[in-house]
Design a protein around this motif. Structure first.
Motif, PDB file in Angstrom:
ATOM      1  N   LYS A 143       0.851  -1.185   0.000  1.00 40.13           N
ATOM      2  CA  LYS A 143       0.000   0.000   0.000  1.00 40.13           C
ATOM      3  C   LYS A 143       0.887   1.236   0.000  1.00 40.13           C
ATOM      4  O   LYS A 143       2.033   1.181   0.411  1.00 40.13           O
ATOM      5  CB  LYS A 143      -0.923   0.011   1.230  1.00 40.13           C
ATOM      6  CG  LYS A 143      -1.956  -1.102   1.227  1.00 40.13           C
ATOM      7  CD  LYS A 143      -2.844  -1.007   2.454  1.00 40.13           C
ATOM      8  CE  LYS A 143      -3.898  -2.117   2.452  1.00 40.13           C
ATOM      9  NZ  LYS A 143      -4.767  -2.048   3.652  1.00 40.13           N
TER      10      LYS A 143
ATOM     11  N   LYS B 171      -6.686   0.977  -7.001  1.00 32.25           N
ATOM     12  CA  LYS B 171      -7.760   1.306  -6.052  1.00 32.25           C
ATOM     13  C   LYS B 171      -7.299   2.456  -5.155  1.00 32.25           C
ATOM     14  O   LYS B 171      -6.244   2.384  -4.541  1.00 32.25           O
ATOM     15  CB  LYS B 171      -8.134   0.093  -5.196  1.00 32.25           C
ATOM     16  CG  LYS B 171      -9.296   0.384  -4.230  1.00 32.25           C
ATOM     17  CD  LYS B 171      -9.761  -0.862  -3.516  1.00 32.25           C
ATOM     18  CE  LYS B 171      -8.845  -1.232  -2.379  1.00 32.25           C
ATOM     19  NZ  LYS B 171      -9.397  -2.311  -1.537  1.00 32.25           N
TER      20      LYS B 171
ATOM     21  N   THR C 283      -8.415   4.705  -1.880  1.00 25.48           N
ATOM     22  CA  THR C 283      -9.308   4.659  -0.723  1.00 25.48           C
ATOM     23  C   THR C 283      -9.158   5.934   0.096  1.00 25.48           C
ATOM     24  O   THR C 283      -8.046   6.281   0.507  1.00 25.48           O
ATOM     25  CB  THR C 283      -8.989   3.447   0.169  1.00 25.48           C
ATOM     26  OG1 THR C 283      -9.077   2.248  -0.619  1.00 25.48           O
ATOM     27  CG2 THR C 283      -9.960   3.359   1.334  1.00 25.48           C
TER      28      THR C 283
ATOM     29  N   GLY D  63     -13.785   6.806   3.401  1.00 24.89           N
ATOM     30  CA  GLY D  63     -14.723   5.694   3.327  1.00 24.89           C
ATOM     31  C   GLY D  63     -15.098   5.286   1.924  1.00 24.89           C
ATOM     32  O   GLY D  63     -15.984   4.445   1.740  1.00 24.89           O
ATOM     33  N   LEU D  64     -14.455   5.869   0.919  1.00 22.47           N
ATOM     34  CA  LEU D  64     -14.761   5.553  -0.476  1.00 22.47           C
ATOM     35  C   LEU D  64     -13.660   4.693  -1.087  1.00 22.47           C
ATOM     36  O   LEU D  64     -12.486   4.832  -0.744  1.00 22.47           O
ATOM     37  CB  LEU D  64     -14.882   6.840  -1.305  1.00 22.47           C
ATOM     38  CG  LEU D  64     -15.995   7.822  -0.922  1.00 22.47           C
ATOM     39  CD1 LEU D  64     -15.826   9.112  -1.716  1.00 22.47           C
ATOM     40  CD2 LEU D  64     -17.363   7.221  -1.206  1.00 22.47           C
ATOM     41  N   ASN D  65     -14.054   3.816  -1.991  1.00 19.20           N
ATOM     42  CA  ASN D  65     -13.106   3.060  -2.810  1.00 19.20           C
ATOM     43  C   ASN D  65     -13.371   3.422  -4.265  1.00 19.20           C
ATOM     44  O   ASN D  65     -14.470   3.214  -4.774  1.00 19.20           O
ATOM     45  CB  ASN D  65     -13.278   1.551  -2.617  1.00 19.20           C
ATOM     46  CG  ASN D  65     -12.787   1.100  -1.258  1.00 19.20           C
ATOM     47  OD1 ASN D  65     -11.770   1.578  -0.767  1.00 19.20           O
ATOM     48  ND2 ASN D  65     -13.512   0.188  -0.648  1.00 19.20           N
TER      49      ASN D  65
ATOM     50  N   LEU E 241      -5.169   9.629   1.608  1.00 22.84           N
ATOM     51  CA  LEU E 241      -5.627   8.501   0.802  1.00 22.84           C
ATOM     52  C   LEU E 241      -4.608   7.372   0.803  1.00 22.84           C
ATOM     53  O   LEU E 241      -3.433   7.565   1.100  1.00 22.84           O
ATOM     54  CB  LEU E 241      -5.931   8.949  -0.630  1.00 22.84           C
ATOM     55  CG  LEU E 241      -4.800   9.596  -1.433  1.00 22.84           C
ATOM     56  CD1 LEU E 241      -3.969   8.559  -2.159  1.00 22.84           C
ATOM     57  CD2 LEU E 241      -5.391  10.583  -2.439  1.00 22.84           C
TER      58      LEU E 241
ATOM     59  N   SER F  99      -3.623   1.264  -3.600  1.00 19.90           N
ATOM     60  CA  SER F  99      -3.307  -0.163  -3.590  1.00 19.90           C
ATOM     61  C   SER F  99      -3.844  -0.806  -4.864  1.00 19.90           C
ATOM     62  O   SER F  99      -4.562  -0.171  -5.643  1.00 19.90           O
ATOM     63  CB  SER F  99      -3.909  -0.851  -2.356  1.00 19.90           C
ATOM     64  OG  SER F  99      -5.322  -0.716  -2.360  1.00 19.90           O
TER      65      SER F  99
END
Length: 296
Positions: free
Chosen positions: A26, A46, A48, A51-53, A70, A73
């Motif tokens: 990550k 991805k 993140t 709380g959003l992906n 943020l 990954s």
């Protein structure tokens, strides 16, 4: 361990390329009060935060507002370019500052926005990104500070243009068809002739269009003047030739029909902020991209 990147205090930005070949790794961008722009060059990434992906694929860009941490990954191999910058990079020009801050790229409610780059924009974006990468290695001078601000503003203005053009239009006018035809002829002519001719007038005469028309089309489509676009297309071919160790710098200068080698060297440094020798050394001794460390 999670890596992170910090903005340069003098120039007001940081930029680079991240590569990942380990699905367990990550990467963290935690600095507050900076805007973040991410662009995927290959793979699927991805992102993140809050709380959003959000998934990004090749040639998609994410624009994230300030005060957002943020994590990056992926389950696949990927390469990603990033730029993060402070307000100081866009505050110098009031009109541009207001245009950027009033745009929806850095949405104050959603905290982010996403656009997809078309192939025609990648040459310009790659050039701007390379300028930023090189600026980090240069001296901390007032000139480089201004060049940083200008480069980031140009990236954002082009991005706003792309974002606005993605809004569906009810009618397509004849001028849009005309624009596509002219730019297609222009690009085809460049491929065949740029090594011998870098005069805008030559291309205007060849495709039968006035300078003002061609310049306006390049500004609205590519975000740069017709002369700058022509120079960048030539630079792209020069870089390709420089990757061949069998050709000397003088031979490459002659191939592109420069009047003498000093003009060739000045042309290259003006566009890249690097000497030809430095660029060739960089190619031959290419440093690995930033690699993720596995998180605990």
């Amino acid at each position: 361990m999670i890596n992170s990147i910090v903005v340069d205090d003098f120039l007001g930005f940081s930029a680079g390329t991240i590569s990942n070949h380990d699905f367990a790794s990550k990467f963290s961008m935690e600095q507050n009060d900076v805007y973040k722009v991410l662009r995927v060059e290959s793979g699927l990434v991805k992102i993140t935060f809050n709380g959003l992906n959000i998934l990004l694929k090749k040639n998609q860009c994410l624009f994230i507002n300030r005060n957002v941490s943020l994590i990056i990954s992926s389950m696949d191999d990927f390469q990603l370019s990033f730029v993060q910058f402070k307000d100081s990079c866009i505050d110098k020009n009031y009109d541009i500052n207001m245009m950027i801050k009033s745009s929806k790229l850095f949405d104050s409610e959603k905290m982010f926005n996403k656009i997809s780059l078309k192939e025609k924009h990648t040459l310009i974006i790659n050039h701007y990104l390379e300028l930023l990468f090189n600026l980090q290695l240069n001296e901390r001078t007032s000139f480089n500070h201004l060049l940083t601000q200008n480069t980031i503003q140009q990236i954002l203005l082009l991005s706003i243009s792309i974002f606005n053009s993605s809004i569906p239009k009810c009618n397509h006018t004849k001028s849009e068809t005309f624009a596509e035809k002219i730019l297609k002829l222009f690009n085809e002519s460049i491929v065949d002739n740029v090594k011998n001719n870098r005069s805008v007038k030559y291309y205007c005469d060849k495709i039968g269009v006035e300078y003002s028309v061609l310049n306006k089309l390049c500004l609205s489509t590519y975000g740069v003047s017709v002369k700058n676009y022509l120079d960048l297309k030539c630079l792209h071919q020069i870089k390709y030739k420089l990757e061949s160790i069998t050709l000397s710098i003088k031979e490459i200068s002659n191939y592109f029909n420069f009047s003498d080698i000093s003009n060739f060297l000045r042309f290259f440094k003006r566009l890249t902020q690097m000497t030809v020798s430095q660029y060739r050394e960089k190619i031959l001794n290419r440093k690995p991209s930033i690699i993720f460390n596995s998180s605990n």
